[in-house]
Design a protein around this motif. Sequence first.
Motif, short mmCIF file in Angstrom:
data_model
loop_
_atom_site.label_atom_id
_atom_site.label_comp_id
_atom_site.label_asym_id
_atom_site.label_seq_id
_atom_site.Cartn_x
_atom_site.Cartn_y
_atom_site.Cartn_z
N LEU A 50 -0.78 4.60 -1.45
CA LEU A 50 -2.02 4.63 -0.72
C LEU A 50 -1.83 5.06 0.63
O LEU A 50 -2.92 5.99 1.30
N ILE A 89 -9.16 1.09 2.83
CA ILE A 89 -8.73 0.38 1.65
C ILE A 89 -9.20 -1.04 1.79
O ILE A 89 -10.01 -1.67 0.81
N TYR A 109 0.57 -1.24 0.09
CA TYR A 109 0.08 0.05 -0.05
C TYR A 109 0.92 1.39 0.03
O TYR A 109 0.46 2.05 -0.48
N ILE A 163 -6.56 -1.87 -6.59
CA ILE A 163 -5.61 -1.08 -6.10
C ILE A 163 -5.80 0.38 -7.02
O ILE A 163 -5.94 1.43 -6.30
#
Length: 92
Positions: free
Chosen positions: A34, A58, A29, A68
């Motif tokens: 992210l 997420i 991530y 993603i």
Amino acid sequence: MDLDPRQGLFGISVAAELTGVNAQMLRTYEARGLIDPHRTEGGTRRYSQHDIARVDRITSLLADGLNIAGIAQVLALEAEVARLQERLDQHG
């Protein structure tokens, strides 16, 4: 005493335990942009309450079937909406 929700507090193993996401996925991530955990001078990741909440978001989006790339788009849009709402609140 109020803690800053963006202050890095948790190591990767604690963050993994709190979110139910393994450490490798947390690293993924981060690599995908992210999440952006704080780094100590020695390079150790420190996750904040904000990071933990973002990983939970997420996880929720993944469960809804987003990939993603889609999650990155959703998070960017949510951040933009929050920024615009803040501007409205300041001027309203």
